[in-house]
Design a protein around this motif. Structure first.
Motif, PDB file in Angstrom:
ATOM      1  N   SER A 169       0.824  -1.223   0.000  1.00 32.58           N
ATOM      2  CA  SER A 169       0.000   0.000   0.000  1.00 32.58           C
ATOM      3  C   SER A 169       0.852   1.264   0.000  1.00 32.58           C
ATOM      4  N   GLU A 328      -5.173   2.294  -9.660  1.00 34.07           N
ATOM      5  CA  GLU A 328      -5.471   2.094  -8.241  1.00 34.07           C
ATOM      6  C   GLU A 328      -4.642   3.018  -7.361  1.00 34.07           C
ATOM      7  N   GLU A 332      -6.039   6.049  -4.937  1.00 32.27           N
ATOM      8  CA  GLU A 332      -5.799   6.030  -3.490  1.00 32.27           C
ATOM      9  C   GLU A 332      -5.106   7.306  -3.024  1.00 32.27           C
ATOM     10  N   ARG A 373     -12.798   3.400  -6.526  1.00 28.76           N
ATOM     11  CA  ARG A 373     -12.066   2.255  -5.953  1.00 28.76           C
ATOM     12  C   ARG A 373     -12.794   0.947  -6.275  1.00 28.76           C
ATOM     13  N   ARG A 377     -11.432  -2.157  -8.605  1.00 30.44           N
ATOM     14  CA  ARG A 377     -11.354  -3.513  -8.057  1.00 30.44           C
ATOM     15  C   ARG A 377     -12.149  -4.498  -8.914  1.00 30.44           C
ATOM     16  N   ASP A 393      -4.974  -9.818  -4.135  1.00 34.76           N
ATOM     17  CA  ASP A 393      -5.728  -8.554  -4.129  1.00 34.76           C
ATOM     18  C   ASP A 393      -6.658  -8.464  -2.928  1.00 34.76           C
ATOM     19  N   ARG A 396      -4.628  -7.931   0.314  1.00 35.10           N
ATOM     20  CA  ARG A 396      -4.043  -6.601   0.530  1.00 35.10           C
ATOM     21  C   ARG A 396      -5.121  -5.537   0.722  1.00 35.10           C
ATOM     22  N   TRP A 397      -6.323  -5.770   0.195  1.00 37.42           N
ATOM     23  CA  TRP A 397      -7.424  -4.830   0.424  1.00 37.42           C
ATOM     24  C   TRP A 397      -8.092  -5.045   1.774  1.00 37.42           C
TER      25      TRP A 397
END
Length: 439
Positions: A169, A328, A332, A373, A377, A393, A396-397
């Motif tokens: 991140s 992404e 963010e 977001r 995704r 994915d 980590r989300w």
């Protein structure tokens, strides 16, 4: 082995909501319990093989790096060899640190006794990965002449670095790294999405890094990647083990009319349009769907006198993924310019998928960060379907528990993000290696 086989797919694919072990329930039942039901087995061959094969690659890379350093070579070809070894070491360690967390940081050569060291924290592993990839990116060429098509490039190092930053991140570093790949001017989306997954589409304009396979009836330097996932049937339709099959969840994720669906999913009991083959319904192996991204050309099967796809490369990094990573990270970070950029990169992906049909896949226009977001995704889910990105994915989300429980994989808990250390490795270490928490 552990980069292409059923052990690899167990760790990297079956654990997600987009795929499952596949085949019949009894075929590889222990593997299904391990990766679909999260009944991790510390003594079975699965995670042991994954661990061993990754450390074999790391130790081979260490040998190359040490040999070059020991002779003090400074010529460009030798330094490129060293940079390739550093890429392989970083690639292998990224797989290990995601799968196991703390692992031994072996960046040296030595006797088995000297290599028997305690685990290092993930932060130390990532420091090594970052250093290796930065050196590799600085030394590796942008491209190779065709006879060296399989060799690692600067773009591969920077794209992998982008994936590493995204995993942590580290949005600003990920965005800068993704922009670096885009700015190389070397890569572009292939016009028709599915073409890149066919044997004729290997190492194309969208390809950044692939594990290469070469197979002829007399020379077998192939890999098992397609064989593990090939349709499991009889006679001419005995194409493989039938493992790693798509789920209904993945099938349903595609928007109406999305052409990527028929390029990702091979449907039982239908005539597939790609090679006009009539896929049988397979009542003995109750699988509605198969991974079409490893589906082989019947003409290749005939010419090579082989049904098991050992000639099919394994795609690891491609430009479509880089564009979505850029989108992404930009979203963010936020801010008007980043939002504009994110929308543009997302539209590149959707426009290619659309293929000129403006009645499908409408452009995403929202400037709301949370809504965008979700759109990004979703796009990763369908664009990268069956490409071993989905489990990482959702982890980590931080949505892995909710997503997997909703998919019916209700045994999953946060502890299952990490695999246990293979018991055989702990035993060999004489207690130097300590088992992961919760196991």
């Amino acid at each position: 082995g552990g980069f292409n086989n059923h052990e690899y797919l167990g760790v990297q694919s079956y654990r997600s909501d987009e795929s499952e072990k596949g085949s019949s329930v009894s075929d590889g039942a222990a593997t299904g319990l391990m990766y679909d039901e999260f009944e991790y087995n510390t003594t079975g061959g699965g995670i042991g093989g994954y661990w061993t094969d990754h450390y074999l690659a790391i130790n081979a890379a260490n040998d190359i790096i040490h040999s070059i350093d020991s002779i003090g070579a400074t010529d460009a070809p030798t330094l490129i060899n060293k940079a390739e070894a550093k890429f392989i070491r970083a690639f292998s360690y990224f797989d290990l640190v995601r799968a196991f967390g703390s692992v031994p940081k072996i960046d040296f050569t030595g006797t088995p006794e000297e290599l028997n060291i305690a685990k290092s924290a993930p932060a130390e592993i990532f420091t090594l990965i970052d250093a290796d990839l930065q050196e590799a990116a600085a030394v590796l060429p942008l491209e190779w002449e065709s006879k060296f098509i399989s060799r690692t490039t600067k773009g591969a190092a920077v794209a992998l670095q982008t994936r590493v930053y995204l995993w942590q991140s580290n949005w600003s570093a990920a965005l800068a790294s993704a922009k670096n790949v885009i700015g190389l001017g070397k890569y572009s989306l292939v016009p028709k999405y599915g073409d890149q997954f066919r044997s004729t589409g290997e190492n194309g304009t969208e390809s950044i890094f692939e594990i290469q396979a070469f197979y002829t009836p007399t020379v077998d330097q192939g890999i098992i990647y397609a064989n593990v996932q090939g349709v499991r049937g009889a006679g001419a339709w005995d194409l493989g083990w039938g493992w790693n099959t798509p789920t209904q969840i993945l099938v349903d994720e595609f928007e109406a009319g999305d052409p990527r669906k028929i390029e990702t999913i091979l449907f039982s009991g239908q005539v597939d349009p790609l090679y006009s083959e009539n896929v049988p319904p397979f009542p003995t192996i109750p699988r509605l769907y198969w991974n079409k991204k490893i589906y082989t050309n019947p003409a290749d099967r005939l010419a090579l006198n082989n049904r098991f796809g050992r000639w099919m490369n394994h795609r690891i990094l491609r430009y479509g993924d880089v564009l979505l990573m850029a989108a992404e990270a930009a979203n963010e970070l936020g801010g008007a310019q980043n939002t504009t950029d994110a929308l543009a990169w997302l539209e590149e992906i959707r426009s290619r998928a659309r293929g000129g049909n403006n009645t499908i896949l409408p452009a995403v226009t929202t400037t709301d960060q949370a809504t965008l977001r979700d759109a990004i995704r979703h796009e990763r889910f369908v664009e990268l379907g069956m490409e071993e990105q989905r489990f990482w994915d959702i982890v980590r989300w931080g949505i892995d528990v909710d997503v997997l429980h909703a998919a019916g994989k209700t045994n999953y808990a946060v502890k299952h993000r990490l695999l246990p250390i293979p018991q055989g490795e702990i035993d060999k270490s004489g207690g130097t290696l300590i088992q992961n928490p919760d196991y």
